[in-house]
Design an enzyme around this catalytic site. Structure first.
Site, PDB file in Angstrom:
ATOM      1  N   SER A 142      24.232  26.230   0.189  1.00  0.00           N
ATOM      2  CA  SER A 142      23.261  25.166  -0.103  1.00  0.00           C
ATOM      3  C   SER A 142      23.327  24.138   1.015  1.00  0.00           C
ATOM      4  CB  SER A 142      23.637  24.496  -1.436  1.00  0.00           C
ATOM      5  OG  SER A 142      22.927  23.289  -1.625  1.00  0.00           O
ATOM      6  N   TYR A 155      28.411  20.501  -8.202  1.00  0.00           N
ATOM      7  CA  TYR A 155      27.584  21.419  -7.402  1.00  0.00           C
ATOM      8  C   TYR A 155      27.953  21.288  -5.915  1.00  0.00           C
ATOM      9  CZ  TYR A 155      23.378  23.882  -5.779  1.00  0.00           C
ATOM     10  OH  TYR A 155      22.510  24.763  -5.178  1.00  0.00           O
TER      11      TYR A 155
HETATM   12  P1  NAD Z   1      17.316  29.569 -10.768  1.00  0.00           P
HETATM   13  O1  NAD Z   1      17.901  28.676 -11.807  1.00  0.00           O
HETATM   14  O2  NAD Z   1      15.845  29.684 -10.636  1.00  0.00           O
HETATM   15  O3  NAD Z   1      17.927  31.034 -10.879  1.00  0.00           O
HETATM   16  C1  NAD Z   1      19.297  31.243 -11.068  1.00  0.00           C
HETATM   17  C2  NAD Z   1      19.515  32.586 -11.746  1.00  0.00           C
HETATM   18  O4  NAD Z   1      20.924  32.765 -11.937  1.00  0.00           O
HETATM   19  C3  NAD Z   1      18.853  32.660 -13.122  1.00  0.00           C
HETATM   20  O5  NAD Z   1      18.139  33.895 -13.251  1.00  0.00           O
HETATM   21  C4  NAD Z   1      20.015  32.569 -14.080  1.00  0.00           C
HETATM   22  O6  NAD Z   1      19.805  33.245 -15.315  1.00  0.00           O
HETATM   23  C5  NAD Z   1      21.132  33.221 -13.260  1.00  0.00           C
HETATM   24  N1  NAD Z   1      22.436  32.791 -13.755  1.00  0.00           N
HETATM   25  C6  NAD Z   1      22.870  31.518 -13.931  1.00  0.00           C
HETATM   26  N2  NAD Z   1      24.078  31.535 -14.496  1.00  0.00           N
HETATM   27  C7  NAD Z   1      24.421  32.848 -14.680  1.00  0.00           C
HETATM   28  C8  NAD Z   1      25.555  33.480 -15.242  1.00  0.00           C
HETATM   29  N3  NAD Z   1      26.571  32.797 -15.778  1.00  0.00           N
HETATM   30  N4  NAD Z   1      25.576  34.826 -15.262  1.00  0.00           N
HETATM   31  C9  NAD Z   1      24.545  35.545 -14.757  1.00  0.00           C
HETATM   32  N5  NAD Z   1      23.448  34.983 -14.229  1.00  0.00           N
HETATM   33  C10 NAD Z   1      23.386  33.645 -14.195  1.00  0.00           C
HETATM   34  O7  NAD Z   1      17.934  29.002  -9.416  1.00  0.00           O
HETATM   35  P2  NAD Z   1      17.616  29.351  -7.881  1.00  0.00           P
HETATM   36  O8  NAD Z   1      17.074  28.131  -7.262  1.00  0.00           O
HETATM   37  O9  NAD Z   1      16.929  30.636  -7.731  1.00  0.00           O
HETATM   38  O10 NAD Z   1      19.123  29.452  -7.369  1.00  0.00           O
HETATM   39  C11 NAD Z   1      19.693  30.632  -6.842  1.00  0.00           C
HETATM   40  C12 NAD Z   1      20.865  30.232  -5.982  1.00  0.00           C
HETATM   41  O11 NAD Z   1      20.385  29.449  -4.894  1.00  0.00           O
HETATM   42  C13 NAD Z   1      21.904  29.368  -6.701  1.00  0.00           C
HETATM   43  O12 NAD Z   1      23.194  29.713  -6.250  1.00  0.00           O
HETATM   44  C14 NAD Z   1      21.537  27.972  -6.244  1.00  0.00           C
HETATM   45  O13 NAD Z   1      22.619  27.096  -6.304  1.00  0.00           O
HETATM   46  C15 NAD Z   1      21.118  28.254  -4.826  1.00  0.00           C
HETATM   47  N6  NAD Z   1      20.300  27.232  -4.194  1.00  0.00           N
HETATM   48  C16 NAD Z   1      19.089  26.878  -4.702  1.00  0.00           C
HETATM   49  C17 NAD Z   1      18.344  25.917  -4.047  1.00  0.00           C
HETATM   50  C18 NAD Z   1      17.004  25.470  -4.527  1.00  0.00           C
HETATM   51  O14 NAD Z   1      16.439  24.514  -3.956  1.00  0.00           O
HETATM   52  N7  NAD Z   1      16.396  26.099  -5.516  1.00  0.00           N
HETATM   53  C19 NAD Z   1      18.833  25.320  -2.888  1.00  0.00           C
HETATM   54  C20 NAD Z   1      20.072  25.697  -2.411  1.00  0.00           C
HETATM   55  C21 NAD Z   1      20.801  26.669  -3.066  1.00  0.00           C
END
Ligand code: NAD
Length: 250
Positions: A142, A155
């Protein structure tokens, strides 16, 4: 461009039901890989498109906060595809509260999924990868692997740890033919950032700083994911690749 081809490779993608993980799963499938889509929630999108690519996709409901899930995920991939070539440690959660009020549960839940599960799933996958001296592990970091963020202390801690674990594993496993890299997405339009996008003040402040002038989308990670999952990146190891529309450059 055969070095980007993933035909015959098998991948595990966690958090593949929606958001960035779903975009990454679609990208790896489009490049030819079979995919084990792991999530604790049923799929929101993307499976039909993946099926059209002529690759195999298998879905597994598993909760990464449970240590027993780790072995189940890797054994399912081996049973279905015979091996694990690629692991994308994408699933992650975020909890927002001021540090002064932050609860132990919000600390532990985030650290367990974002950091502990990342390490132990990488360990379990690497044990299979080492048998063939080949593997590609991609952790999703991130911008908060570099910055402190606002009211998301666990986080920020968890994603700082993801960057460091990525480097630590790269150091140990390069000798076994395994690369371990990370992608650090910028501000992407997914469920994870819904609260931010719905807050007009924060949303404007974020957009004002992104040189690209827009939130990222899951499709914006596809090139980086295929690169780090393929032979094109064989000499790239321990790297955190930022995909942020220019945010960190400002
Ligand atoms: P999201 O919430 O849309 O998707 C996350 C997915 O992970 C969901 O399908 C959820 O069900 C699954 N998940 C969560 N906890 C779980 C568990 N205990 N067991 C199994 N599955 C689980 O989020 P996203 O934005 O797609 O995030 C994906 C990754 O990217 C994460 O690691 C997040 O921290 C990272 N990220 C996101 C952003 C952003 O701006 N969206 C930025 C930097 C990093």
């Amino acid at each position: 461009m055969t070095s980007f081809d993933l035909t015959g490779r098998s991948a595990i993608v966690t958090g593949a039901s929606t958001g960035l993980g779903n975009g990454i799963a679609r990208a790896l499938a489009a490049a030819g890989a079979d995919i084990l889509m792991v999530d604790r929630a049923p799929r929101e999108a993307g499976i039909d498109e993946i099926k059209g690519k002529g690759v195999r996709t298998v879905s597994l409901l598993a909760d990464l906060s449970r240590q027993e899930s780790i072995g189940e995920i890797v054994s399912t991939a081996i049973r279905e595809f015979g091996k694990v070539d690629i692991l994308v440690n994408n699933a992650g959660i975020i909890r927002r509260a001021p540090a002064i009020d932050f609860s132990e549960k919000d600390w532990d839940d985030v650290m367990n999924i974002n950091t502990k599960a990342v390490f132990f799933l990488a360990q379990a996958a690497a044990r299979d990868m080492m048998k063939r001296k080949y593997g590609k592990i991609i952790n999703i970091a991130s911008l908060l692997s570099f910055q402190g963020g606002i009211i998301v202390p666990s986080y920020a801690a968890s994603k700082g740890a993801v960057a460091q674990v990525t480097k630590a594993l790269a150091n140990e496993w390069a000798q076994h033919g395994i690369t371990v890299n990370a992608i650090a997405p910028g501000y992407m339009a997914t469920n994870n950032t819904k609260a931010l996008r719905e807050d007009p003040v924060r949303s404007k402040a974020i957009l004002d700083r992104i040189p690209a002038g827009r939130w990222g989308t899951p499709d914006d990670l596809q090139g980086a994911a295929v690169f780090l999952a393929s032979a094109a990146s064989d000499y790239v190891n321990g790297h955190v690749l930022v995909v942020d529309g220019g945010w960190l450059a400002r």
